[in-house]
Design a protein around this motif. Structure first.
Motif, mmCIF file in Angstrom:
data_model
loop_
_atom_site.group_PDB
_atom_site.id
_atom_site.type_symbol
_atom_site.label_atom_id
_atom_site.label_comp_id
_atom_site.label_asym_id
_atom_site.label_seq_id
_atom_site.Cartn_x
_atom_site.Cartn_y
_atom_site.Cartn_z
ATOM 1 N N ALA A 115 5.623 6.816 2.591
ATOM 2 C CA ALA A 115 5.791 6.380 3.980
ATOM 3 C C ALA A 115 5.752 4.856 3.989
ATOM 4 O O ALA A 115 4.857 4.235 4.545
ATOM 5 N N ALA A 116 6.724 4.255 3.297
ATOM 6 C CA ALA A 116 6.832 2.798 3.205
ATOM 7 C C ALA A 116 8.312 2.487 3.075
ATOM 8 O O ALA A 116 9.092 3.358 2.685
ATOM 9 N N ASP A 161 5.082 5.391 8.546
ATOM 10 C CA ASP A 161 5.201 3.959 8.813
ATOM 11 C C ASP A 161 6.157 3.725 9.973
ATOM 12 O O ASP A 161 6.717 2.652 10.111
ATOM 13 N N PHE A 162 6.352 4.752 10.790
ATOM 14 C CA PHE A 162 7.124 4.588 12.016
ATOM 15 C C PHE A 162 6.153 4.492 13.180
ATOM 16 O O PHE A 162 5.105 5.129 13.169
ATOM 17 N N SER A 170 0.809 -1.209 0.000
ATOM 18 C CA SER A 170 0.000 0.000 0.000
ATOM 19 C C SER A 170 0.845 1.263 0.000
ATOM 20 O O SER A 170 1.647 1.489 0.895
ATOM 21 N N ASN A 220 10.492 -0.150 -3.785
ATOM 22 C CA ASN A 220 11.119 -0.778 -4.941
ATOM 23 C C ASN A 220 10.224 -1.819 -5.584
ATOM 24 O O ASN A 220 10.048 -1.859 -6.797
ATOM 25 N N LEU A 272 12.010 1.222 1.849
ATOM 26 C CA LEU A 272 12.665 1.267 0.541
ATOM 27 C C LEU A 272 12.360 0.001 -0.248
ATOM 28 O O LEU A 272 12.135 0.024 -1.453
ATOM 29 N N ARG A 273 12.367 -1.101 0.476
ATOM 30 C CA ARG A 273 12.120 -2.395 -0.166
ATOM 31 C C ARG A 273 10.718 -2.449 -0.789
ATOM 32 O O ARG A 273 10.550 -2.854 -1.938
ATOM 33 N N GLY A 319 -0.986 3.891 -0.261
ATOM 34 C CA GLY A 319 -2.193 4.691 -0.114
ATOM 35 C C GLY A 319 -2.389 5.226 1.293
ATOM 36 O O GLY A 319 -3.430 5.772 1.612
ATOM 37 N N VAL A 320 -1.369 5.049 2.117
ATOM 38 C CA VAL A 320 -1.536 5.383 3.520
ATOM 39 C C VAL A 320 -1.033 6.784 3.824
ATOM 40 O O VAL A 320 0.138 7.080 3.590
ATOM 41 N N GLY A 321 -1.904 7.621 4.365
ATOM 42 C CA GLY A 321 -1.510 8.987 4.676
ATOM 43 C C GLY A 321 -0.970 9.144 6.077
ATOM 44 O O GLY A 321 -1.293 10.093 6.767
ATOM 45 N N GLU A 322 -0.168 8.197 6.511
ATOM 46 C CA GLU A 322 0.450 8.354 7.825
ATOM 47 C C GLU A 322 1.822 7.691 7.853
ATOM 48 O O GLU A 322 2.113 6.834 7.027
ATOM 49 N N GLU A 351 15.130 9.711 6.389
ATOM 50 C CA GLU A 351 14.677 8.458 5.794
ATOM 51 C C GLU A 351 13.614 8.725 4.716
ATOM 52 O O GLU A 351 13.669 8.156 3.629
#
Lengths: 188, 385
Positions: B366-367, B40-41, B33, B373, B369-370, B35-38, B293
């Motif tokens: 907000a995801a 990922d920490f 996703s 990619n 790098l992997r 699509g997340v507006g927040e 990051e």
């Protein structure tokens, strides 16, 4: 010296032959590359290049330099052996030392660190001098190492062995799955 | 039975485009996703720990309607330190349940029925509905990709009427990632003065800028008294679920907002206020680490989008990219739905953010790098069909 890299599963240099003039890579960029590799040593040069805004060749060159100068010591994997069922025994040993004239603690420390059983070795302040982390397959193995190798050294005046009962965190990585990201799949 | 009883100003607002897409995504497995507006920490541990400690100490009561005095103090201090704008913690700072509440309060405190609220689009999804709920009339001000989604004074001017009262600004912007420089903002300030507008500036992404320094609208000459400055902890400190934000402005308007807040909300949850206090006092290094990051991810995703053949302006803030999908000939909804079904990558169709968003999709980086990619490789496959 840096051991040969296992190129099939860790950071891969790019295959480009085009060795055109490379710009000087700034300290900031090098630090960014190091942070990325510290988090995931399996990133490829191509992936790193895009994330830091350099070409693949430049990333390769920077990493080669960092390896050569010893900033990058080696590429490792963080393993929770317990999860595999292969438990190792580890002990933290407080060692009191009589320092030697001219050498202080260095000579004896260098002697101790050559034993492959010794994983970590620190000179510390406080009640004792050296903190030694020893690892073995069984408790007996560790105990034997202390009794036969470490304690008999003439500069060692005493040892106190603490067997490690459970590992919670190692090298900055938490060895448990208690925390996870719980986000909605789509949000505004 | 209740169906016919629901108020018109609620029924006239269509259901959220994001909500609709969320339901679609929930039914597909193995989705990456974007699509997340927040963030990922997870909230930095020292902040969580401070909250736990406050609970242990028994902080479970109401606070002042304005918020904990020490938190207001710290907010005023941080604003002075970072941007050299002075607000009195006494009566010019209001702690709210997220910027969402702060925005709602600001609109309700300012807008009379029939007055117009100018909203640059594409925009965050809440501004329009909140305006309608408050009895105001939202007026879209379209911005364009070729201007890097900056708001231009002539675009604003074109939509001003005698009924215009409020201008909403949100830079760095969700969903486009656009930022406005001091000069860009000054041009807008001239229009604001000329037409005697007030500004609600939602600057929740202020800490996430990647080029140049963020300039709050209220920091411009003469704008402090025309601006309600909104900010919060969700994005910079990864504290979305804590629902904690604040509004800064002149005492009269903050008092007006407080009047609504005291009856509708009473106060923001004390545990979130305690956590926010810790965030302000000791959270800055964590913010900087997260920003760096995000920046790496931003470079990666922009580069890969362009390699994949999508036109994409380089966003300088927040954690969104807003590439054009016009070259595919698909509508943004069709693109997002097909990308989800065929390659299991979730993005948000641009039309969810207003008319100007059609022809684009929003991707949040907000995801990891992997994941970025992998998502980009899937996108490439999708586009080459």
């Amino acid at each position: 010296m840096i051991p040969a890299r296992l190129t099939y599963n860790i950071y891969k240099p790019c295959a480009c032959k085009n060795k055109k003039a490379l710009q000087v890579i700034t300290m900031d960029k090098k630090e960014e590359i190091l942070k990325l590799l510290e988090g995931d040593a399996r990133l490829t040069a191509a992936e790193i290049a895009k994330a830091v805004g350099l070409s693949e060749e430049e990333v390769d060159k920077a990493i080669a330099e960092l390896e050569k100068s010893g900033v990058i010591r080696k590429y490792k994997t963080v393993i929770n052996w317990e999860k595999l069922g292969r438990e190792k025994v580890a002990a933290l040993i407080d060692v009191k030392i009589t320092p030697e004239r001219e050498h202080g603690y260095d000579a004896i420390a260098e002697r101790i660190m050559r034993f492959p059983e010794v994983k970590n070795l620190y000179l510390v302040s406080g009640m004792y001098d050296l903190s030694v982390l020893v690892e073995g397959n069984t408790m007996k193995e560790v105990a034997t190492f202390v009794a036969e190798k470490l304690a008999p050294l003439p500069q060692v005046t005493s040892t106190t062995t603490h067997f490690i009962l459970k590992k919670y965190k190692e090298d900055g990585d938490m060895l448990y799955d208690g925390e996870e990201l719980r986000r909605l799949a789509v949000s505004p | 039975m209740m169906r016919d009883k629901i108020a018109r100003r609620v029924t006239q607002v269509p259901p959220s485009g994001i909500r609709k897409f969320f339901d679609l995504v929930a039914n597909v497995e193995g989705v990456i996703s974007l699509g997340v507006g927040e963030p990922d920490f997870i909230t930095p541990w020292h902040i969580r720990e401070a909250c736990i400690y406050s609970l242990e100490r028994g902080y479970t009561m109401y606070t002042s309607n304005y918020g904990l005095p020490e938190l207001r103090e710290e907010i005023a201090l941080a604003t002075r330190r970072d941007y050299r704008i002075d607000y009195s913690p006494e009566n010019e700072v209001l702690v709210t349940v997220g910027v969402s509440e702060a925005f709602d309060l600001a609109i309700r405190a300012l807008v009379n029925p029939g007055e117009e609220v100018l909203i640059p689009e594409p925009s965050y999804v809440a501004y329009k509905p909140c305006t309608i709920f408050a009895g105001g009339i939202p007026v879209s001000v379209p911005t364009r990709a070729e201007d890097e989604f900056k708001l231009l004074p002539e675009q604003l001017e074109a939509k001003v009427t005698p009924r215009s009262k409020v201008l909403v600004l949100n830079y760095p912007n969700n969903p486009t990632g656009a930022t406005m420089s001091k000069r860009d903002l000054e041009a807008i300030a001239d229009v604001v003065v000329e037409h005697d507008l007030v500004v609600i500036s939602d600057e929740i992404y202020d800490k996430l800028t990647y080029e140049g320094k963020h300039v709050p609208f209220a920091a411009l000459n003469g704008m402090r008294e025309r601006c309600i400055y909104l900010n919060g902890f969700s994005k910079s400190y990864a504290m979305t679920g804590w629902r904690i934000g604040y509004a800064l402005g002149e005492a009269e308007v903050i008092e007006a907002m407080m009047k609504i807040h005291q009856y509708a909300m009473l106060c923001a949850p004390i545990m979130s206020q305690k956590a926010a206090l810790e965030a302000l006092r000791r959270g800055n290094s964590a913010v900087e680490e997260m920003r760096q990051e995000y920046n790496r991810r931003r470079r990666l995703i922009v580069k890969r989008l362009r390699e994949a053949g999508l036109e994409c302006f380089e966003p300088k803030g927040a954690f969104y990219v807003f590439p054009s999908i016009a070259s595919t000939g698909m509508s943004s909804e069709e693109f997002a739905e097909r990308l989800l079904r065929e390659e299991k990558v979730a993005v948000v169709p641009g039309n969810a953010f207003g008319e100007g968003g059609e022809g684009h999709v929003r991707m949040a980086y907000a995801a990891s790098l992997r994941d970025i990619n992998e998502a980009m490789s899937r996108l490439e496959r999708f586009l080459s069909r």
